[in-house]
Write an enzyme that holds these catalytic residues in place. Structure first.
Site, PDB file in Angstrom:
ATOM      1  N   THR A   7       0.690  -1.378   0.493  1.00  0.00           N
ATOM      2  CA  THR A   7      -0.295  -0.003   0.160  1.00  0.00           C
ATOM      3  C   THR A   7       1.284   1.184   0.556  1.00  0.00           C
ATOM      4  O   THR A   7       2.363   1.255   0.301  1.00  0.00           O
ATOM      5  CB  THR A   7      -1.053  -0.192   1.225  1.00  0.00           C
ATOM      6  OG1 THR A   7      -2.031   0.735   1.515  1.00  0.00           O
ATOM      7  CG2 THR A   7      -0.424   0.171   2.565  1.00  0.00           C
ATOM      8  N   ASP A  68      -7.443  -6.310   1.681  1.00  0.00           N
ATOM      9  CA  ASP A  68      -8.718  -5.444   0.404  1.00  0.00           C
ATOM     10  C   ASP A  68      -9.847  -5.648   1.596  1.00  0.00           C
ATOM     11  O   ASP A  68      -9.772  -6.624   2.868  1.00  0.00           O
ATOM     12  CB  ASP A  68      -8.817  -6.738  -0.652  1.00  0.00           C
ATOM     13  CG  ASP A  68      -9.288  -5.978  -1.793  1.00  0.00           C
ATOM     14  OD1 ASP A  68      -9.717  -4.901  -1.992  1.00  0.00           O
ATOM     15  OD2 ASP A  68     -10.472  -6.623  -2.179  1.00  0.00           O
TER      16      ASP A  68
HETATM   17  P1  IMP Z   1      -9.868  -0.867   0.456  1.00  0.00           P
HETATM   18  O1  IMP Z   1      -9.922  -2.553   0.047  1.00  0.00           O
HETATM   19  O2  IMP Z   1      -8.907  -0.675   1.292  1.00  0.00           O
HETATM   20  O3  IMP Z   1      -8.931  -0.028  -0.593  1.00  0.00           O
HETATM   21  O4  IMP Z   1     -10.675  -0.255   0.656  1.00  0.00           O
HETATM   22  C1  IMP Z   1     -12.092  -0.658  -0.475  1.00  0.00           C
HETATM   23  C2  IMP Z   1     -14.044   0.176  -0.826  1.00  0.00           C
HETATM   24  O5  IMP Z   1     -14.181  -0.110   0.742  1.00  0.00           O
HETATM   25  C3  IMP Z   1     -12.699   1.683  -0.218  1.00  0.00           C
HETATM   26  O6  IMP Z   1     -12.975   2.656  -1.730  1.00  0.00           O
HETATM   27  C4  IMP Z   1     -14.270   1.639   0.576  1.00  0.00           C
HETATM   28  O7  IMP Z   1     -14.781   3.258   0.080  1.00  0.00           O
HETATM   29  C5  IMP Z   1     -14.741   1.670   1.158  1.00  0.00           C
HETATM   30  N1  IMP Z   1     -13.319   1.403   2.481  1.00  0.00           N
HETATM   31  C6  IMP Z   1     -12.130   0.650   2.693  1.00  0.00           C
HETATM   32  N2  IMP Z   1     -12.546   0.294   4.560  1.00  0.00           N
HETATM   33  C7  IMP Z   1     -13.490   1.617   4.881  1.00  0.00           C
HETATM   34  C8  IMP Z   1     -13.678   2.075   6.142  1.00  0.00           C
HETATM   35  O8  IMP Z   1     -13.147   1.986   7.202  1.00  0.00           O
HETATM   36  N3  IMP Z   1     -14.549   3.005   6.098  1.00  0.00           N
HETATM   37  C9  IMP Z   1     -15.169   2.933   4.923  1.00  0.00           C
HETATM   38  N4  IMP Z   1     -15.165   2.776   4.453  1.00  0.00           N
HETATM   39  C10 IMP Z   1     -14.057   1.773   3.752  1.00  0.00           C
END
Ligand code: IMP
Length: 193
Positions: A7, A68
């Site tokens: 990341t 993810d």
């Molecule tokens: P990622 O895999 O961490 O990039 O998360 C994928 C998507 O899930 C992000 O673009 C957010 O829209 C949503 N997301 C992930 N973690 C959170 C959180 O802690 N709060 C709110 N939305 C989240």
């Protein structure tokens, strides 16, 4: 021990560093000069986390982990799930994603949902998966300004506040990511200390 976290998100890096402590040196993609746009083509959170971790481990020959996250809504059969970031289109617009979700839940009484994070760790050639879940409900409208993503419409179980109305400390102490990272940290402590 050095571990690459796939990341460049500063908040995630800081959170993980605080949980795993000093015994592990956590490096970002930038720290290893990786600027690849890793394709997230999996159909589950597990697949996507593994795709990212395998990409880094194979190309850079290092121990690493990737995460993810998805928001899984019961009345929508688990959607948006793995497609949470691009629910309303490829542009990753949180406002549009939340509006689409509220729209799709109009008239539904079951508002149960959960955030789920999966972490894939590849260490000394072995693959391990850890997950973290926080259960809650989708509110009928946005509440609060803090946080990111779906935070304004997610109310964790046992609370009256949305994630976006909580302090970051309060949210991070119960969050899906925190719980998955705690499992990763415990595994590293038990096996590599
Ligand atoms: P990622 O895999 O961490 O990039 O998360 C994928 C998507 O899930 C992000 O673009 C957010 O829209 C949503 N997301 C992930 N973690 C959170 C959180 O802690 N709060 C709110 N939305 C989240």
């Amino acid at each position: 021990m050095k571990l690459v976290f796939a990341t460049n998100n500063k908040h995630k890096l800081q959170e993980v560093k605080e949980i795993v402590g000093d015994r592990v040196e956590v490096l970002s993609l930038k720290d290893i000069d990786c600027y690849d746009d890793i394709p997230e083509t999996g159909s589950t959170l597990e697949e996507n986390a593994l795709i990212k971790a395998r990409w880094i481990s194979e190309k850079y020959k290092c121990n690493c982990f990737a995460d993810d996250t998805g928001l899984e809504v019961e009345a929508l059969g688990g959607a948006p799930g793995v497609y949470s970031a691009r629910y309303a289109g490829e542009e990753c617009n949180s406002e549009a994603n939340m509006q689409k979700l509220l729209q799709n839940l109009t008239g539904k009484t079951n508002r149960t949902a959960q955030f789920r994070t999966v972490i894939a760790l590849i260490i000394n050639g072995e693959e391990h998966l850890f997950d973290g879940v926080v259960k809650g409900n989708i509110s009928s409208e946005k509440m609060g300004e803090a946080g990111f993503g779906y935070d304004p419409i997610f109310v964790p179980q046992g609370y009256d506040l949305s994630f976006a109305q909580m302090t970051s400390e309060a949210k991070n102490s119960i969050s899906h990511r925190y719980r998955a990272t705690e499992k990763l940290s415990k595994y590293l402590k038990e096996n590599y200390d």
